[in-house]
Motif scaffolding. Sequence first.
Motif, mmCIF file in Angstrom:
data_model
loop_
_atom_site.group_PDB
_atom_site.id
_atom_site.type_symbol
_atom_site.label_atom_id
_atom_site.label_comp_id
_atom_site.label_asym_id
_atom_site.label_seq_id
_atom_site.Cartn_x
_atom_site.Cartn_y
_atom_site.Cartn_z
ATOM 1 N N ASP A 89 5.789 -5.876 11.537
ATOM 2 C CA ASP A 89 5.229 -4.525 11.408
ATOM 3 C C ASP A 89 4.420 -4.524 10.119
ATOM 4 O OD1 ASP A 89 6.579 -3.743 13.687
ATOM 5 O OD2 ASP A 89 8.240 -2.813 12.605
ATOM 6 N N PHE B 258 -4.225 -6.117 5.163
ATOM 7 C CA PHE B 258 -4.340 -7.554 4.863
ATOM 8 C C PHE B 258 -3.289 -8.349 5.637
ATOM 9 C CE2 PHE B 258 -5.718 -5.994 0.403
ATOM 10 C CZ PHE B 258 -6.978 -5.679 0.882
ATOM 11 N N ALA C 291 0.013 -16.319 2.680
ATOM 12 C CA ALA C 291 0.750 -15.452 3.619
ATOM 13 C C ALA C 291 0.704 -16.056 5.019
ATOM 14 C CB ALA C 291 0.168 -14.050 3.623
ATOM 15 N N LYS C 292 -0.454 -16.542 5.394
ATOM 16 C CA LYS C 292 -0.604 -17.127 6.724
ATOM 17 C C LYS C 292 0.353 -18.320 6.870
ATOM 18 C CE LYS C 292 -4.306 -18.773 9.716
ATOM 19 N NZ LYS C 292 -4.518 -20.217 9.489
ATOM 20 N N VAL D 176 2.712 -11.976 -1.679
ATOM 21 C CA VAL D 176 2.102 -13.132 -2.359
ATOM 22 C C VAL D 176 1.676 -12.704 -3.757
ATOM 23 C CG1 VAL D 176 0.094 -14.698 -2.307
ATOM 24 C CG2 VAL D 176 1.423 -14.314 -0.223
ATOM 25 N N ARG E 34 -3.992 -14.585 -4.015
ATOM 26 C CA ARG E 34 -4.227 -14.016 -2.675
ATOM 27 C C ARG E 34 -5.526 -14.525 -2.059
ATOM 28 N NH1 ARG E 34 -1.846 -8.146 -4.131
ATOM 29 N NH2 ARG E 34 0.277 -8.926 -4.378
ATOM 30 N N GLY E 35 -5.593 -14.376 -0.739
ATOM 31 C CA GLY E 35 -6.819 -14.740 -0.020
ATOM 32 C C GLY E 35 -6.973 -16.239 0.164
ATOM 33 N N ARG E 36 -5.901 -17.000 -0.105
ATOM 34 C CA ARG E 36 -5.980 -18.460 0.051
ATOM 35 C C ARG E 36 -5.093 -18.954 1.183
ATOM 36 N NH1 ARG E 36 -5.297 -20.848 -6.060
ATOM 37 N NH2 ARG E 36 -6.585 -19.297 -7.114
ATOM 38 N N GLY E 37 -4.610 -18.021 1.998
ATOM 39 C CA GLY E 37 -3.838 -18.446 3.171
ATOM 40 C C GLY E 37 -2.349 -18.656 2.930
ATOM 41 N N PRO F 232 0.782 -1.247 0.000
ATOM 42 C CA PRO F 232 0.000 0.000 0.000
ATOM 43 C C PRO F 232 0.816 1.301 0.000
ATOM 44 C CG PRO F 232 -0.922 -1.579 1.566
ATOM 45 C CD PRO F 232 0.318 -2.210 1.026
ATOM 46 N N ARG G 42 -4.620 -13.215 13.106
ATOM 47 C CA ARG G 42 -5.196 -14.564 13.140
ATOM 48 C C ARG G 42 -4.217 -15.611 13.666
ATOM 49 N NH1 ARG G 42 -9.624 -15.594 8.880
ATOM 50 N NH2 ARG G 42 -8.165 -17.060 7.971
ATOM 51 N N THR H 72 2.244 -2.819 7.365
ATOM 52 C CA THR H 72 1.825 -1.567 6.725
ATOM 53 C C THR H 72 0.512 -1.770 5.977
ATOM 54 O OG1 THR H 72 3.164 -2.157 4.809
ATOM 55 C CG2 THR H 72 4.183 -0.693 6.440
ATOM 56 N N ARG I 85 -4.316 -8.533 9.257
ATOM 57 C CA ARG I 85 -5.352 -9.538 9.535
ATOM 58 C C ARG I 85 -4.760 -10.940 9.597
ATOM 59 N NH1 ARG I 85 -9.977 -7.491 5.548
ATOM 60 N NH2 ARG I 85 -10.430 -9.712 5.388
ATOM 61 N N ILE J 104 6.548 -9.258 3.359
ATOM 62 C CA ILE J 104 5.716 -10.422 3.054
ATOM 63 C C ILE J 104 4.939 -10.107 1.779
ATOM 64 C CG2 ILE J 104 3.964 -9.749 4.781
ATOM 65 C CD1 ILE J 104 4.293 -13.298 4.582
HETATM 66 N N1 ACO Z 1 -9.020 -7.934 -0.387
HETATM 67 C C1 ACO Z 1 -9.522 -8.171 0.835
HETATM 68 N N2 ACO Z 1 -8.961 -8.990 1.727
HETATM 69 C C2 ACO Z 1 -7.865 -9.633 1.364
HETATM 70 C C3 ACO Z 1 -7.275 -9.463 0.105
HETATM 71 C C4 ACO Z 1 -7.903 -8.564 -0.793
HETATM 72 N N3 ACO Z 1 -7.415 -8.299 -1.996
HETATM 73 N N4 ACO Z 1 -6.176 -10.211 0.048
HETATM 74 C C5 ACO Z 1 -6.073 -10.843 1.226
HETATM 75 N N5 ACO Z 1 -7.088 -10.482 2.015
HETATM 76 C C6 ACO Z 1 -7.307 -10.891 3.395
HETATM 77 C C7 ACO Z 1 -7.629 -12.335 3.582
HETATM 78 O O1 ACO Z 1 -8.981 -12.597 3.375
HETATM 79 C C8 ACO Z 1 -7.174 -12.561 5.013
HETATM 80 O O2 ACO Z 1 -8.032 -11.981 5.955
HETATM 81 P P1 ACO Z 1 -8.914 -12.892 6.918
HETATM 82 O O3 ACO Z 1 -7.906 -13.672 7.735
HETATM 83 O O4 ACO Z 1 -9.670 -11.889 7.718
HETATM 84 O O5 ACO Z 1 -9.732 -13.736 6.006
HETATM 85 C C9 ACO Z 1 -5.898 -11.746 5.079
HETATM 86 O O6 ACO Z 1 -6.059 -10.733 4.081
HETATM 87 C C10 ACO Z 1 -4.639 -12.527 4.821
HETATM 88 O O7 ACO Z 1 -4.909 -13.700 4.119
HETATM 89 P P2 ACO Z 1 -3.854 -14.631 3.379
HETATM 90 O O8 ACO Z 1 -4.626 -15.400 2.341
HETATM 91 O O9 ACO Z 1 -3.047 -15.405 4.350
HETATM 92 O O10 ACO Z 1 -2.939 -13.561 2.684
HETATM 93 P P3 ACO Z 1 -2.442 -13.548 1.159
HETATM 94 O O11 ACO Z 1 -1.804 -14.852 0.823
HETATM 95 O O12 ACO Z 1 -3.519 -13.056 0.309
HETATM 96 O O13 ACO Z 1 -1.289 -12.443 1.246
HETATM 97 C C11 ACO Z 1 -0.415 -10.214 1.478
HETATM 98 C C12 ACO Z 1 -1.452 -11.229 1.982
HETATM 99 C C13 ACO Z 1 0.988 -10.793 1.592
HETATM 100 C C14 ACO Z 1 -0.506 -8.970 2.342
HETATM 101 C C15 ACO Z 1 -0.749 -9.905 -0.007
HETATM 102 O O14 ACO Z 1 -1.987 -9.233 -0.050
HETATM 103 C C16 ACO Z 1 0.310 -9.054 -0.711
HETATM 104 O O15 ACO Z 1 1.302 -9.573 -1.240
HETATM 105 N N6 ACO Z 1 0.087 -7.711 -0.756
HETATM 106 C C17 ACO Z 1 1.040 -6.791 -1.377
HETATM 107 C C18 ACO Z 1 2.303 -6.619 -0.534
HETATM 108 C C19 ACO Z 1 1.987 -6.197 0.893
HETATM 109 O O16 ACO Z 1 1.173 -5.310 1.131
HETATM 110 N N7 ACO Z 1 2.629 -6.861 1.882
HETATM 111 C C20 ACO Z 1 2.427 -6.602 3.304
HETATM 112 C C21 ACO Z 1 3.125 -5.377 3.778
HETATM 113 S S1 ACO Z 1 3.595 -5.470 5.486
HETATM 114 C C22 ACO Z 1 5.021 -6.399 5.520
HETATM 115 O O17 ACO Z 1 5.561 -6.722 4.481
HETATM 116 C C23 ACO Z 1 5.637 -6.873 6.775
#
Ligand code: ACO
Length: 216
Positions: A164, A169, A142-143, A132, A137-140, A27, A176, A166, A172, A130
């Motif tokens: 930390d 998502f 990252a978790k 993905v 995304r949304g399939r766990g 973001p 969890r 930022t 969350r 972190i």
């Molecule tokens: N819209 C809404 N919710 C979302 C979305 C989306 N596009 N993507 C993921 N989520 C939610 C999931 O539903 C879940 O929430 P829940 O537990 O309440 O259901 C939560 O985010 C995380 O779910 P995962 O499936 O484990 O995460 P995912 O594999 O999608 O990866 C990540 C999450 C890494 C943040 C991914 O969205 C991403 O790569 N984003 C861009 C980079 C980024 O912002 N990284 C994090 C910055 S902070 C840091 O790096 C330490």
Amino acid sequence: YDIVPITPKDSEKVLEHLRKFFFLEEPLNINIKLLGENGDERCPELESYCVGTIPEGLSLMAVSRTGKVIGVSLNGSHEPGHLDEMQSNADNCPNLRFRKILQLLVAVERGSDVFTKFPDVDKLVEVRIISVDSALRGRGIAKALLEKSRELAKQKGYPLFRVDCTSNFSARAVARLGLECVYELRYEDYCKNGQPVFQPALPHTEVKSYVQRLQV
Ligand code: ACO
């Protein structure tokens, strides 16, 4: 997919993934256009920050059956007493956009003040990046990366695990896993010259610092 350790020989494929996803889609990177108006510039400072973390041997990646990197967790160790060094690294970063992010991370480090909150803790593992694949995304994933990262940190004898976040998502996913939020800074309250430094899109309203103890 499998989750496997990242070794220095994986650096280029990890960077390829990050250039396509994290660098463009985290973001704050979106908000400040880290890779320029067209998203086609490089950020060598962020690349070195990422690659520099790999030799610590604490980072993991998710790899598909076909060998493609679909997720990355870059993790490094951290000890007390590095605030001044972090601050001067941030203030001297030649890339003005990345400098803003480093300065925010210093503010979060100062605000979260984990080594004062956990006086018996002398080192921790922090998740620095972190990411993905946006198609998965949304399939766990990252978790799963976070769970395995925590496990690895524990195996290596670290008493505390920190992330930390930022992004809302990542926050969350981390919440969890049972980590505790020890600090929160709303982007609208993080100002320079009376103006918020970052105005990321909703739902990314704050940076949150989460920690968990790994042994009793
Ligand atoms: N819209 C809404 N919710 C979302 C979305 C989306 N596009 N993507 C993921 N989520 C939610 C999931 O539903 C879940 O929430 P829940 O537990 O309440 O259901 C939560 O985010 C995380 O779910 P995962 O499936 O484990 O995460 P995912 O594999 O999608 O990866 C990540 C999450 C890494 C943040 C991914 O969205 C991403 O790569 N984003 C861009 C980079 C980024 O912002 N990284 C994090 C910055 S902070 C840091 O790096 C330490």
